[in-house]
Scaffold this motif. Sequence first.
Motif, PDB file in Angstrom:
ATOM      1  N   LYS A 203       0.841  -1.206   0.000  1.00 52.61           N
ATOM      2  CA  LYS A 203       0.000   0.000   0.000  1.00 52.61           C
ATOM      3  C   LYS A 203       0.876   1.257   0.000  1.00 52.61           C
ATOM      4  CE  LYS A 203      -3.784  -2.484   0.626  1.00 52.61           C
ATOM      5  NZ  LYS A 203      -3.207  -3.808   0.956  1.00 52.61           N
ATOM      6  N   SER A 204       0.393   2.278  -0.683  1.00 52.29           N
ATOM      7  CA  SER A 204       1.121   3.537  -0.749  1.00 52.29           C
ATOM      8  C   SER A 204       0.690   4.454   0.390  1.00 52.29           C
ATOM      9  CB  SER A 204       0.864   4.230  -2.084  1.00 52.29           C
ATOM     10  OG  SER A 204       1.264   3.415  -3.160  1.00 52.29           O
ATOM     11  N   THR A 205       1.559   5.383   0.723  1.00 47.68           N
ATOM     12  CA  THR A 205       1.260   6.367   1.750  1.00 47.68           C
ATOM     13  C   THR A 205       0.669   7.605   1.097  1.00 47.68           C
ATOM     14  OG1 THR A 205       3.062   5.573   3.146  1.00 47.68           O
ATOM     15  CG2 THR A 205       2.198   7.771   3.609  1.00 47.68           C
ATOM     16  N   GLU A 206      -0.470   8.052   1.599  1.00 45.03           N
ATOM     17  CA  GLU A 206      -1.159   9.198   1.031  1.00 45.03           C
ATOM     18  C   GLU A 206      -1.162  10.348   2.033  1.00 45.03           C
ATOM     19  OE1 GLU A 206      -4.992   7.600   0.169  1.00 45.03           O
ATOM     20  OE2 GLU A 206      -4.406   6.939  -1.828  1.00 45.03           O
ATOM     21  N   SER A 207      -1.234  11.551   1.503  1.00 41.50           N
ATOM     22  CA  SER A 207      -1.294  12.726   2.370  1.00 41.50           C
ATOM     23  C   SER A 207      -2.668  12.820   3.019  1.00 41.50           C
ATOM     24  CB  SER A 207      -1.008  13.990   1.562  1.00 41.50           C
ATOM     25  OG  SER A 207      -1.954  14.127   0.511  1.00 41.50           O
TER      26      SER A 207
ATOM     27  N   ASN B 291      -1.786   9.005   5.760  1.00 39.77           N
ATOM     28  CA  ASN B 291      -2.647   7.825   5.764  1.00 39.77           C
ATOM     29  C   ASN B 291      -2.127   6.786   4.786  1.00 39.77           C
ATOM     30  OD1 ASN B 291      -4.443   8.897   7.643  1.00 39.77           O
ATOM     31  ND2 ASN B 291      -5.690   9.869   6.044  1.00 39.77           N
ATOM     32  N   GLN B 292      -2.545   5.569   5.012  1.00 37.15           N
ATOM     33  CA  GLN B 292      -2.196   4.485   4.098  1.00 37.15           C
ATOM     34  C   GLN B 292      -3.374   4.213   3.183  1.00 37.15           C
ATOM     35  OE1 GLN B 292      -1.479   0.514   5.717  1.00 37.15           O
ATOM     36  NE2 GLN B 292       0.428   0.396   4.532  1.00 37.15           N
ATOM     37  N   SER B 293      -3.089   4.054   1.900  1.00 36.19           N
ATOM     38  CA  SER B 293      -4.165   3.816   0.933  1.00 36.19           C
ATOM     39  C   SER B 293      -4.845   2.489   1.220  1.00 36.19           C
ATOM     40  CB  SER B 293      -3.601   3.820  -0.484  1.00 36.19           C
ATOM     41  OG  SER B 293      -2.657   2.777  -0.645  1.00 36.19           O
ATOM     42  N   ASN B 294      -6.102   2.390   0.806  1.00 32.19           N
ATOM     43  CA  ASN B 294      -6.859   1.160   1.051  1.00 32.19           C
ATOM     44  C   ASN B 294      -6.666   0.111  -0.031  1.00 32.19           C
ATOM     45  OD1 ASN B 294      -8.154   2.475  -0.982  1.00 32.19           O
ATOM     46  ND2 ASN B 294     -10.197   2.432  -0.033  1.00 32.19           N
TER      47      ASN B 294
ATOM     48  N   ARG C 255       0.659   2.162  -7.694  1.00 29.75           N
ATOM     49  CA  ARG C 255       1.907   2.878  -7.851  1.00 29.75           C
ATOM     50  C   ARG C 255       1.654   4.167  -8.620  1.00 29.75           C
ATOM     51  NH1 ARG C 255       6.595   0.562  -7.083  1.00 29.75           N
ATOM     52  NH2 ARG C 255       7.570   1.740  -8.782  1.00 29.75           N
ATOM     53  N   VAL C 256       2.527   5.131  -8.475  1.00 30.60           N
ATOM     54  CA  VAL C 256       2.431   6.388  -9.202  1.00 30.60           C
ATOM     55  C   VAL C 256       3.620   6.475 -10.145  1.00 30.60           C
ATOM     56  CG1 VAL C 256       2.431   8.901  -9.042  1.00 30.60           C
ATOM     57  CG2 VAL C 256       1.205   7.557  -7.328  1.00 30.60           C
ATOM     58  N   LEU C 257       3.334   6.683 -11.447  1.00 36.02           N
ATOM     59  CA  LEU C 257       4.404   6.847 -12.428  1.00 36.02           C
ATOM     60  C   LEU C 257       4.891   8.291 -12.397  1.00 36.02           C
ATOM     61  CD1 LEU C 257       2.945   4.823 -15.447  1.00 36.02           C
ATOM     62  CD2 LEU C 257       4.292   4.008 -13.517  1.00 36.02           C
TER      63      LEU C 257
END
Length: 551
Positions: A216-220, A228-231, A235-237
């Motif tokens: 999971k990615s970390t989101e602002s 926050n951690q994404s649900n 990935r982000v290019l």
Amino acid sequence: MRRPATHSVLAFRPLRNSAAQSLNAPWSRFASSQSQKPRPSSHWIRNSLGFAVTGTAVFLGYSYMADGGMEAWMSRPEVTKREPVDANDLQAQFIQEKRSLKSPGVYTWGSNVYRVVDPGSKDTDIKTPRRFKYFDGQVLRDLKIEEKCGAAITENGDLVQWGKAFSESDFKPTATLTGKNLISLALSESRIIALSSDGTVYSLPISKTAQSTGPKSTESSWVPFWPNQSNLSYRVLNPSLKLGEKVTTISGGLEHVLLLTSSGRVFSAASSTENYPSLGQLGVEGLTWSTRPKGPADTCHEVTALAGSKIVQIACGDYHSLALSKDGRMFGFGDNSFGQLGVDFEPERPFKDAPFLMKVQKLYSRNLYLPKITSIAAGGANTFFSVDVKRILGYEEEAANVHDLGKITTDTWSCGRGIWGTLGNGRWVHLQDSPTKVKALSGVSEYDEKAKQMTPIRIRAMSVGTTHVSAILDNKTNVSKATKDSLDQSKDWGYDVLFWGGNEHFQLGTGKRSNQSKPTYINAPLKTRKLRAKRDCRSCLVTRARSGSAM
């Protein structure tokens, strides 16, 4: 006269001709024999006229008595009163337009083995357009359908997925990536690439299981210093962008994706979890899995060979890529095993990993016509492009003798695999490595009431699949100069949509399995049985820009 009306009408002319012959026959015989016989006396003429008048009077009197006397002769034929026109009984085209404007929706058809066309149906094939109930009343931002999965971006910018590639048990469309204000998407063989309005490019697995179990990615967060951690896993290019530059367009194949920026630069990246692009579709010469730079496998690479041109449009087939510059030049790179790059197929080197200029001037006489490519499309192993051709003055010509000087004609060309009729040129070929003209979409024009002249009809949009193709014509939808006051008084119609190519699983929407090697219309998905019986309404597209809704 007792024959049916159709026969009496057909027999009317021979009867008139025979009567004319019987009346003229005695006079012709008299004229031919007047040199031999003496002219009849005036007594004979008076007797003949008397007999004729008497016979006519007897005939009229008999008819008068037989037909009921004075009333029958003086009566006039009754005029049938026309019933008022009911708006609900107007032609099917108007009704279909009115219904689609008030209730927009999505129609799908074709193979349903993987529950993509109709998740709620067990039918393996959907033969004709069927309304996708989940999207009733919605105007989608984007929609992509493959054999095993489907994905769409709703009007509020959320990603919705369905199909057995997404879930083996739950076939109902499900919102996955939400709150990102997405505007477009591309499907690879295992991942979804989605573009947001702010230029962020997301890459997430198609599988629901992989989305929930992957990293999971970390989101602002709206709370400072509280990320926050994404649900779900994505990935982000991150292409190397300049200040103020952002990604505006994406297009993808089975293993790769192209990114177009606001400054006209092009980046490429791998988009498959299983395979790394190996047929030159990334546009970086010599780039392979073993020669790639350190870092993630989906690192973005700038296609530097295009740096000298401002690119305005990109398109991807399964394993090849196209780029169109602002000045109307087209570049290609990647797989050419079916001639989809428009150059000679070379068995010893079936792909080109460096972008090259695809020459279209050879398709026209160099001295008389000036071509400029205006749009491109790709899919499977096929390439399509539209060309605006301007008639120019030849070396030894005089302007006064050239009646079409300055005239612009629009042509559509195709190359690649055509065994299913995908080329649209009326032929069935395995390999087409030189562009062939799609005649049904070339040289078409219409009268513009506002400009008061003939204008070419161009391609508005084109969607190319592995075996079949659809095109939307940019025809004039308003057939009147007057401004419409209400929907009932509308003189606007939809943009024409045509389909052709493979039809094994009814993917053309004709209701039959036969392939189509030429662009053809399909019937609109009419709602009532009465309208379906008329069949005088073809499928068209109503755009959001005109009405705020779409069909």
